[in-house]
Design an enzyme around this catalytic site. Structure first.
Site, mmCIF file in Angstrom:
data_model
loop_
_atom_site.group_PDB
_atom_site.id
_atom_site.type_symbol
_atom_site.label_atom_id
_atom_site.label_comp_id
_atom_site.label_asym_id
_atom_site.label_seq_id
_atom_site.Cartn_x
_atom_site.Cartn_y
_atom_site.Cartn_z
ATOM 1 N N TYR A 169 0.842 -1.197 0.000
ATOM 2 C CA TYR A 169 0.000 0.000 0.000
ATOM 3 C C TYR A 169 0.882 1.254 0.000
ATOM 4 O O TYR A 169 0.655 2.186 -0.783
ATOM 5 C CB TYR A 169 -0.902 -0.029 1.232
ATOM 6 C CG TYR A 169 -1.902 1.091 1.340
ATOM 7 C CD1 TYR A 169 -3.078 1.078 0.604
ATOM 8 C CD2 TYR A 169 -1.685 2.158 2.210
ATOM 9 C CE1 TYR A 169 -4.016 2.105 0.718
ATOM 10 C CE2 TYR A 169 -2.608 3.186 2.333
ATOM 11 C CZ TYR A 169 -3.774 3.152 1.587
ATOM 12 O OH TYR A 169 -4.687 4.171 1.713
ATOM 13 N N LYS A 173 1.094 4.121 -2.892
ATOM 14 C CA LYS A 173 0.736 5.491 -2.567
ATOM 15 C C LYS A 173 1.917 6.446 -2.721
ATOM 16 O O LYS A 173 1.731 7.632 -3.046
ATOM 17 C CB LYS A 173 0.164 5.562 -1.150
ATOM 18 C CG LYS A 173 -1.182 4.849 -0.977
ATOM 19 C CD LYS A 173 -2.260 5.406 -1.901
ATOM 20 C CE LYS A 173 -3.633 4.853 -1.566
ATOM 21 N NZ LYS A 173 -4.687 5.405 -2.457
#
Length: 270
Positions: A169, A173
């Site tokens: 993640y 990001k």
């Protein structure tokens, strides 16, 4: 008079959560909306993702503001779907002024080396490549309008610092930030602005579900690192994020581009 009268916004991941909230907030200021989402489960995500009926609920919520909303079932991983999304917006409204590349998933792992190929691939495909494919499909239409425009990519506090438990993640990001900065340089001469937003925890289906709080409780060290802000809020109301998005895409933010907008209640100061 609204801040976005006459403008058209395309929003990925608009079936619920932040995407739905952004759609309603921009519509309240006069924008017409085109949203997309999937209506099926992403296999590596341990809580519900897209569901049938989500998009219809968003359309109904937007229409209560008096603006139009077109929903497209589409997957940001698909080039053909993103092309169809942009073409639908142009066919219905004849212009695109705003892109909110908001679609995203969350899954967790004990550590980096125990991540599965499926979890990594799903994360990068949706949270990073999906932003690229949405932007690639929409940007030519914004440019063709010759009126400037605004793109906002939904990143995270995990797009600014490493967060244990979600390496994939954080990688996705962080990747969005690099994409944003490059596009901001490329598009600035045409007054098309590109920024990322970086929320801390938000009261949305991504964190407000049976799995996520339980996982944080079971992994106290990781949970404490991920969930506590300096200001007295654990999960911000989703509309508070939408208000920042509105600022960025409105004329109030007309000189803001290439920035990483923290909406983090002091999390990054920890």
């Amino acid at each position: 008079m609204g801040q976005l009268d006459g403008k058209v916004a395309v929003i990925t991941g608009g079936g619920r959560g932040q995407g739905r909230s952004h759609a309603v907030r921009l519509a309240e200021e006069g924008a017409d909306i085109v949203v997309c989402d999937i209506t099926e489960q992403v296999g590596s995500v341990p809580f519900p993702t897209g569901r049938p009926g989500d998009l219809e609920e968003t359309v109904a919520a937007v229409e209560k503001t008096g603006r139009r909303c077109i929903a497209v079932e589409a997957d940001v991983r698909s080039t053909a779907d993103m092309t169809r999304l942009a073409d639908t917006a142009m066919g219905e409204f004849g212009r695109i002024d705003i892109l909110l590349a908001n679609a995203g998933i969350l899954s967790l792992s004990e550590n980096t080396w125990e991540l599965t190929d499926e979890a990594w691939d799903d994360m990068i495909d949706i949270n990073l490549t999906g932003v690229f494919k949405a932007a690639r499909a929409v940007i030519p239409h914004i440019r063709a309008g010759g009126r400037g425009g605004s793109l906002v990519f939904t990143s995270s506090i995990a797009g600014l610092k490493g967060v244990a438990g979600c390496t994939h993640y954080a990688a996705a990001k962080h990747g969005i930030v690099g994409l944003m900065r490059t596009l901001a340089r490329e598009l600035a001469p045409e007054s098309i602005r590109v920024n990322t937003i970086h929320p801390t925890g938000v009261d949305s289906p991504m964190s407000n579900n049976e799995f996520f709080p339980k996982w944080l409780d079971e992994h106290k060290e990781l949970g404490d690192a991920m969930r506590y802000n300096l200001m007295p809020v654990d999960a911000m109301p989703v509309r508070d994020v939408s208000d920042v998005v509105l600022f960025l895409v409105s004329d109030a933010g007309k000189w803001i581009t290439g920035t990483t907008q923290q909406i983090d209640a002091g999390f990054m100061l920890k």
